[in-house]
Design an enzyme around this catalytic site. Structure first.
Site, PDB file in Angstrom:
ATOM      1  N   SER A  60       0.818  -1.217   0.000  1.00  0.00           N
ATOM      2  CA  SER A  60       0.000   0.000   0.000  1.00  0.00           C
ATOM      3  C   SER A  60       0.850   1.265   0.000  1.00  0.00           C
ATOM      4  O   SER A  60       2.009   1.262   0.416  1.00  0.00           O
ATOM      5  CB  SER A  60      -0.912   0.024   1.222  1.00  0.00           C
ATOM      6  OG  SER A  60      -1.636  -1.166   1.330  1.00  0.00           O
TER       7      SER A  60
HETATM    8  N1  SAH Z   1      -1.033  -3.693   3.786  1.00  0.00           N
HETATM    9  C1  SAH Z   1      -0.521  -4.605   2.803  1.00  0.00           C
HETATM   10  C2  SAH Z   1      -1.487  -4.544   1.655  1.00  0.00           C
HETATM   11  C3  SAH Z   1      -1.414  -5.635   0.711  1.00  0.00           C
HETATM   12  S1  SAH Z   1      -2.588  -5.548  -0.617  1.00  0.00           S
HETATM   13  C4  SAH Z   1       0.870  -4.134   2.401  1.00  0.00           C
HETATM   14  O1  SAH Z   1       1.163  -2.958   2.576  1.00  0.00           O
HETATM   15  O2  SAH Z   1       1.659  -4.920   1.895  1.00  0.00           O
HETATM   16  C5  SAH Z   1      -3.958  -6.420   0.013  1.00  0.00           C
HETATM   17  C6  SAH Z   1      -3.740  -7.855   0.384  1.00  0.00           C
HETATM   18  O3  SAH Z   1      -5.018  -8.394   0.723  1.00  0.00           O
HETATM   19  C7  SAH Z   1      -3.198  -8.736  -0.719  1.00  0.00           C
HETATM   20  O4  SAH Z   1      -2.054  -9.379  -0.270  1.00  0.00           O
HETATM   21  C8  SAH Z   1      -4.322  -9.742  -0.984  1.00  0.00           C
HETATM   22  O5  SAH Z   1      -3.866 -11.036  -1.324  1.00  0.00           O
HETATM   23  C9  SAH Z   1      -5.032  -9.748   0.352  1.00  0.00           C
HETATM   24  N2  SAH Z   1      -6.407 -10.239   0.294  1.00  0.00           N
HETATM   25  C10 SAH Z   1      -7.320 -10.087  -0.702  1.00  0.00           C
HETATM   26  N3  SAH Z   1      -8.483 -10.695  -0.375  1.00  0.00           N
HETATM   27  C11 SAH Z   1      -8.300 -11.235   0.859  1.00  0.00           C
HETATM   28  C12 SAH Z   1      -9.135 -11.994   1.736  1.00  0.00           C
HETATM   29  N4  SAH Z   1     -10.386 -12.318   1.414  1.00  0.00           N
HETATM   30  N5  SAH Z   1      -8.627 -12.378   2.922  1.00  0.00           N
HETATM   31  C13 SAH Z   1      -7.362 -12.067   3.279  1.00  0.00           C
HETATM   32  N6  SAH Z   1      -6.524 -11.348   2.492  1.00  0.00           N
HETATM   33  C14 SAH Z   1      -6.979 -10.945   1.299  1.00  0.00           C
END
Ligand code: SAH
Length: 214
Positions: A60
């Site tokens: 993010s």
């Molecule tokens: N805060 C993290 C954001 C990652 S992007 C960072 O800064 O790295 C969002 C993440 O949510 C992705 O890794 C994606 O795989 C995950 N995601 C999507 N749907 C999801 C679900 N139903 N349950 C858990 N994680 C999920």
């Protein structure tokens, strides 16, 4: 410029953008974002923008994380449920501020690489579950039925009941809600059993996917 100096500049940028919670700013000063991005993007680690990570996901944007963490009004003793471990960067920021982070990620390979990065940075107060975050924290260690703070890092099409059910009384949840592209950040508070929702501006996250496995 050294990563440490770049990190200080990023914190300055966050301050100028209106982030004033010192606990949040301090966490950004401590966590090395370069350790959570792909090696080929290390030079861009301190630009205020999202970057690709594996499995077509993104780490993010720092300002977006800072806005969400500030709106959560985090307290040192809090236990936080995080949905979407991703790179693990935000988990590390949370772990600098609160006593415990319970993080759920649906893509196994991402969770495992985040766990590795967080272990090598020395974090011991983060727990992991691999599965669908719509159902929150279940069948996982440590056993927790509810949380004072919940943060969702992917966009939900509607507010998941499985998550509001795990929001403690007086608790706060930050969650982007809306279709692909642009969504609205929702801040949800549980007050005397009722859910109070405030809208906190537009945002853009990858979708919160549904998984059959859990
Ligand atoms: N805060 C993290 C954001 C990652 S992007 C960072 O800064 O790295 C969002 C993440 O949510 C992705 O890794 C994606 O795989 C995950 N995601 C999507 N749907 C999801 C679900 N139903 N349950 C858990 N994680 C999920």
């Amino acid at each position: 410029m050294r990563f440490e100096d770049q990190r200080k500049n990023l914190v300055l940028e966050l301050r100028q953008a209106g982030i004033s919670d010192e606990r949040v700013l301090n966490a950004f000063l401590k966590v090395p974002r370069e350790m959570f991005v792909l090696p080929q993007f290390r030079d861009y680690a301190y630009q205020n923008r999202p970057l690709p990570i594996n499995a077509q996901q993104t780490i993010s944007q720092p300002l977006m994380i800072a806005i969400m963490l500030q709106l959560l009004e985090l307290q040192p003793g809090d236990s936080v449920l995080e949905i979407g471990t991703g790179s693990g960067y935000q988990s590390a920021l949370l772990a600098e501020i609160v006593s415990e982070v319970c993080s759920v990620e649906v893509i196994e390979s991402l969770s495992l690489s985040a766990q590795k990065a967080l272990r090598s940075e020395g974090y011991k107060n983060i727990y992991f579950r691999i599965g669908d975050g719509h159902s929150g924290w279940q069948k996982a260690y440590p056993v927790r039925k509810e949380f004072p703070r919940i943060i969702v890092s992917a966009a939900a099409d509607s507010i998941p009941k499985g998550l509001t059910d795990q929001l403690a009384e007086k608790g706060i949840m930050a969650i982007p809600v809306g279709g692909s592209g642009l969504q609205e950040l929702h801040i949800i508070r549980r007050q005397q059993g009722n859910l109070e929702i405030t809208l906190a501006g537009g945002c853009s996250f990858v979708p919160l996917v549904y998984s059959k496995t859990s």
